[in-house]
Design a protein around this motif. Structure first.
Motif, PDB file in Angstrom:
ATOM      1  N   ILE A 184       0.836  -1.210   0.000  1.00 47.03           N
ATOM      2  CA  ILE A 184       0.000   0.000   0.000  1.00 47.03           C
ATOM      3  C   ILE A 184       0.867   1.254   0.000  1.00 47.03           C
ATOM      4  CG2 ILE A 184      -1.614   1.344   1.403  1.00 47.03           C
ATOM      5  CD1 ILE A 184      -2.898  -1.364   2.216  1.00 47.03           C
ATOM      6  N   VAL A 185       1.857   1.282   0.881  1.00 46.96           N
ATOM      7  CA  VAL A 185       2.742   2.449   0.984  1.00 46.96           C
ATOM      8  C   VAL A 185       3.556   2.623  -0.300  1.00 46.96           C
ATOM      9  CG1 VAL A 185       4.787   3.283   2.230  1.00 46.96           C
ATOM     10  CG2 VAL A 185       2.812   2.438   3.501  1.00 46.96           C
ATOM     11  N   SER A 186       4.019   1.518  -0.862  1.00 45.10           N
ATOM     12  CA  SER A 186       4.766   1.586  -2.121  1.00 45.10           C
ATOM     13  C   SER A 186       3.899   2.118  -3.252  1.00 45.10           C
ATOM     14  CB  SER A 186       5.305   0.205  -2.491  1.00 45.10           C
ATOM     15  OG  SER A 186       6.237  -0.225  -1.538  1.00 45.10           O
ATOM     16  N   THR A 187       2.627   1.764  -3.233  1.00 41.80           N
ATOM     17  CA  THR A 187       1.716   2.294  -4.245  1.00 41.80           C
ATOM     18  C   THR A 187       1.688   3.807  -4.187  1.00 41.80           C
ATOM     19  OG1 THR A 187       0.371   0.285  -4.244  1.00 41.80           O
ATOM     20  CG2 THR A 187      -0.696   2.306  -5.014  1.00 41.80           C
ATOM     21  N   GLY A 188       1.593   4.354  -2.981  1.00 44.76           N
ATOM     22  CA  GLY A 188       1.629   5.810  -2.837  1.00 44.76           C
ATOM     23  C   GLY A 188       2.939   6.398  -3.336  1.00 44.76           C
ATOM     24  N   TYR A 189       4.032   5.737  -3.008  1.00 37.85           N
ATOM     25  CA  TYR A 189       5.358   6.197  -3.423  1.00 37.85           C
ATOM     26  C   TYR A 189       5.484   6.233  -4.949  1.00 37.85           C
ATOM     27  CZ  TYR A 189      10.463   6.333  -3.718  1.00 37.85           C
ATOM     28  OH  TYR A 189      11.763   6.667  -4.011  1.00 37.85           O
ATOM     29  N   TYR A 190       5.096   5.136  -5.598  1.00 38.94           N
ATOM     30  CA  TYR A 190       5.236   5.079  -7.057  1.00 38.94           C
ATOM     31  C   TYR A 190       4.254   6.002  -7.772  1.00 38.94           C
ATOM     32  CZ  TYR A 190       8.555   1.351  -6.475  1.00 38.94           C
ATOM     33  OH  TYR A 190       9.666   0.627  -6.118  1.00 38.94           O
ATOM     34  N   ARG A 191       3.100   6.245  -7.178  1.00 39.46           N
ATOM     35  CA  ARG A 191       2.174   7.222  -7.782  1.00 39.46           C
ATOM     36  C   ARG A 191       2.793   8.618  -7.783  1.00 39.46           C
ATOM     37  NH1 ARG A 191      -2.441   4.918  -9.011  1.00 39.46           N
ATOM     38  NH2 ARG A 191      -3.362   3.364  -7.643  1.00 39.46           N
TER      39      ARG A 191
ATOM     40  N   HIS B 185       5.905  12.909 -11.004  1.00 40.41           N
ATOM     41  CA  HIS B 185       6.978  13.902 -11.110  1.00 40.41           C
ATOM     42  C   HIS B 185       8.082  13.541 -12.101  1.00 40.41           C
ATOM     43  CE1 HIS B 185       5.701  16.705  -7.989  1.00 40.41           C
ATOM     44  NE2 HIS B 185       5.188  15.643  -7.401  1.00 40.41           N
ATOM     45  N   LEU B 186       8.029  12.367 -12.677  1.00 40.81           N
ATOM     46  CA  LEU B 186       9.074  11.963 -13.617  1.00 40.81           C
ATOM     47  C   LEU B 186       8.843  12.565 -14.998  1.00 40.81           C
ATOM     48  CD1 LEU B 186       9.493   8.174 -12.760  1.00 40.81           C
ATOM     49  CD2 LEU B 186      11.310   9.903 -12.698  1.00 40.81           C
ATOM     50  N   ASP B 187       9.922  13.044 -15.613  1.00 36.41           N
ATOM     51  CA  ASP B 187       9.878  13.502 -16.993  1.00 36.41           C
ATOM     52  C   ASP B 187      10.334  12.404 -17.951  1.00 36.41           C
ATOM     53  OD1 ASP B 187       9.029  16.061 -16.316  1.00 36.41           O
ATOM     54  OD2 ASP B 187      11.087  16.781 -16.050  1.00 36.41           O
ATOM     55  N   ASP B 188      10.981  11.389 -17.426  1.00 37.34           N
ATOM     56  CA  ASP B 188      11.564  10.304 -18.208  1.00 37.34           C
ATOM     57  C   ASP B 188      10.487   9.257 -18.490  1.00 37.34           C
ATOM     58  OD1 ASP B 188      12.949   7.617 -18.440  1.00 37.34           O
ATOM     59  OD2 ASP B 188      14.696   8.954 -18.459  1.00 37.34           O
ATOM     60  N   GLU B 189      10.102   9.125 -19.755  1.00 33.76           N
ATOM     61  CA  GLU B 189       8.998   8.229 -20.124  1.00 33.76           C
ATOM     62  C   GLU B 189       9.255   6.761 -19.769  1.00 33.76           C
ATOM     63  OE1 GLU B 189       5.159   7.750 -21.021  1.00 33.76           O
ATOM     64  OE2 GLU B 189       6.184   9.675 -21.034  1.00 33.76           O
TER      65      GLU B 189
ATOM     66  N   MET C 259       7.935   2.266 -16.104  1.00 33.98           N
ATOM     67  CA  MET C 259       8.344   1.326 -15.065  1.00 33.98           C
ATOM     68  C   MET C 259       7.451   1.483 -13.839  1.00 33.98           C
ATOM     69  SD  MET C 259      11.688   1.292 -12.611  1.00 33.98           S
ATOM     70  CE  MET C 259      10.949   2.672 -11.744  1.00 33.98           C
ATOM     71  N   CYS C 260       7.203   2.725 -13.439  1.00 35.92           N
ATOM     72  CA  CYS C 260       6.319   2.967 -12.297  1.00 35.92           C
ATOM     73  C   CYS C 260       4.925   2.414 -12.576  1.00 35.92           C
ATOM     74  CB  CYS C 260       6.236   4.463 -11.979  1.00 35.92           C
ATOM     75  SG  CYS C 260       7.724   5.142 -11.236  1.00 35.92           S
ATOM     76  N   GLY C 261       4.446   2.604 -13.802  1.00 33.68           N
ATOM     77  CA  GLY C 261       3.133   2.077 -14.169  1.00 33.68           C
ATOM     78  C   GLY C 261       3.071   0.566 -14.067  1.00 33.68           C
TER      79      GLY C 261
ATOM     80  N   PRO D  63      14.412  11.271  -0.211  1.00 34.52           N
ATOM     81  CA  PRO D  63      15.275  12.127  -1.021  1.00 34.52           C
ATOM     82  C   PRO D  63      15.110  11.912  -2.528  1.00 34.52           C
ATOM     83  CG  PRO D  63      16.487  11.347   0.880  1.00 34.52           C
ATOM     84  CD  PRO D  63      15.166  10.608   0.873  1.00 34.52           C
ATOM     85  N   ALA D  64      14.788  10.691  -2.937  1.00 35.85           N
ATOM     86  CA  ALA D  64      14.562  10.441  -4.371  1.00 35.85           C
ATOM     87  C   ALA D  64      13.335  11.210  -4.852  1.00 35.85           C
ATOM     88  CB  ALA D  64      14.389   8.948  -4.634  1.00 35.85           C
ATOM     89  N   LEU D  65      12.300  11.253  -4.029  1.00 33.13           N
ATOM     90  CA  LEU D  65      11.094  11.994  -4.413  1.00 33.13           C
ATOM     91  C   LEU D  65      11.345  13.503  -4.389  1.00 33.13           C
ATOM     92  CD1 LEU D  65       8.151  10.066  -2.694  1.00 33.13           C
ATOM     93  CD2 LEU D  65       8.893   9.985  -5.078  1.00 33.13           C
ATOM     94  N   THR D  66      12.039  13.983  -3.368  1.00 34.31           N
ATOM     95  CA  THR D  66      12.273  15.424  -3.299  1.00 34.31           C
ATOM     96  C   THR D  66      13.171  15.887  -4.449  1.00 34.31           C
ATOM     97  OG1 THR D  66      14.054  15.127  -1.680  1.00 34.31           O
ATOM     98  CG2 THR D  66      11.862  15.625  -0.820  1.00 34.31           C
ATOM     99  N   ALA D  67      14.096  15.036  -4.875  1.00 32.30           N
ATOM    100  CA  ALA D  67      14.947  15.389  -6.022  1.00 32.30           C
ATOM    101  C   ALA D  67      14.117  15.553  -7.293  1.00 32.30           C
ATOM    102  CB  ALA D  67      16.022  14.325  -6.233  1.00 32.30           C
ATOM    103  N   LEU D  68      12.969  14.866  -7.337  1.00 35.32           N
ATOM    104  CA  LEU D  68      12.083  14.982  -8.506  1.00 35.32           C
ATOM    105  C   LEU D  68      11.105  16.143  -8.388  1.00 35.32           C
ATOM    106  CD1 LEU D  68      11.232  11.195  -8.965  1.00 35.32           C
ATOM    107  CD2 LEU D  68      12.761  12.579 -10.398  1.00 35.32           C
ATOM    108  N   GLY D  69      11.053  16.774  -7.209  1.00 36.25           N
ATOM    109  CA  GLY D  69      10.138  17.891  -7.001  1.00 36.25           C
ATOM    110  C   GLY D  69       8.924  17.560  -6.158  1.00 36.25           C
TER     111      GLY D  69
END
Length: 188
Positions: free
Chosen positions: A73-80, A85-89, A94-96, A149-155
């Motif tokens: 459940i928590v990972s689902t929130g993380y990947y959403r 925030h990713l610009d890289d298709e 991969m997240c999808g 930090p990975a999420l904050t680096a993406l904005g």
């Protein structure tokens, strides 16, 4: 301590658990490729993973399954949030893919928890839901400490991440409540 009793309950359960582990290895491979693509550094172990494994094994397979569910459940929130925030298709794709797999994992757990008759009704239900929220926030906090930090680096922001986690926990508990309220079909 009682995992083999669970896995050995039936051949179908053993195959299911083995398939889940294989799928998780696939996720690890994809995430390793993402780290390479972004120029990151691979880690092979972490204190939080060691603590996580020790705690869940000490408390038994029932608790371990709940922790694994909360991790999904928590990972689902993380990947959403990450995908948003990713610009890289290719990384968005991969997240999808991981989100699709996580949805299947959460659905399995929903069926499992429903079949066990949890959380039930009355004060026991409220207590069960309360501990589920607390442990869910603990899992979310651990994920944020290690991977925020990975999420904050993406904005992305901490607030955005925890809002998404709360939504996912609420969705799961809402589905569970609807199932608990639905009339049961007679046994054959």
């Amino acid at each position: 301590f009682d995992a083999e009793r669970f896995r050995g309950g039936s051949e179908a359960m053993r195959r299911l658990v083995d398939a889940w582990f294989e799928e998780e290895k696939g996720h690890a491979r994809l995430l390793g490729c993402a780290v390479d693509r972004m120029g990151g550094r691979h880690i092979t172990s972490h204190w939080s993973f060691t603590a996580f494994c020790a705690t869940r094994r000490w408390l038994g397979v029932g608790f371990e399954l709940q922790v694994l569910l909360l991790t999904e459940i928590v990972s689902t929130g993380y990947y959403r949030v990450m995908r948003r925030h990713l610009d890289d298709e290719p990384l968005r794709d991969m997240c999808g893919l991981i989100l699709r797999d996580e949805a299947g994992h959460v659905a399995f757990h929903l069926d499992r928890v429903t079949a066990m008759g949890r959380p039930g009704r009355g004060w026991w239900s409220a207590l069960w839901r309360g501990q589920f929220w607390v442990l869910g926030h603990a899992a979310a906090t651990m994920l944020w400490v290690n991977h925020g930090p990975a999420l904050t680096a993406l904005g992305a922001t901490r607030t955005e991440y925890f809002r998404e986690v709360r939504r996912e926990i609420g969705r799961f508990l809402g589905r569970l409540a609807r199932r608990a309220a639905a009339p049961r079909e007679p046994s054959e």
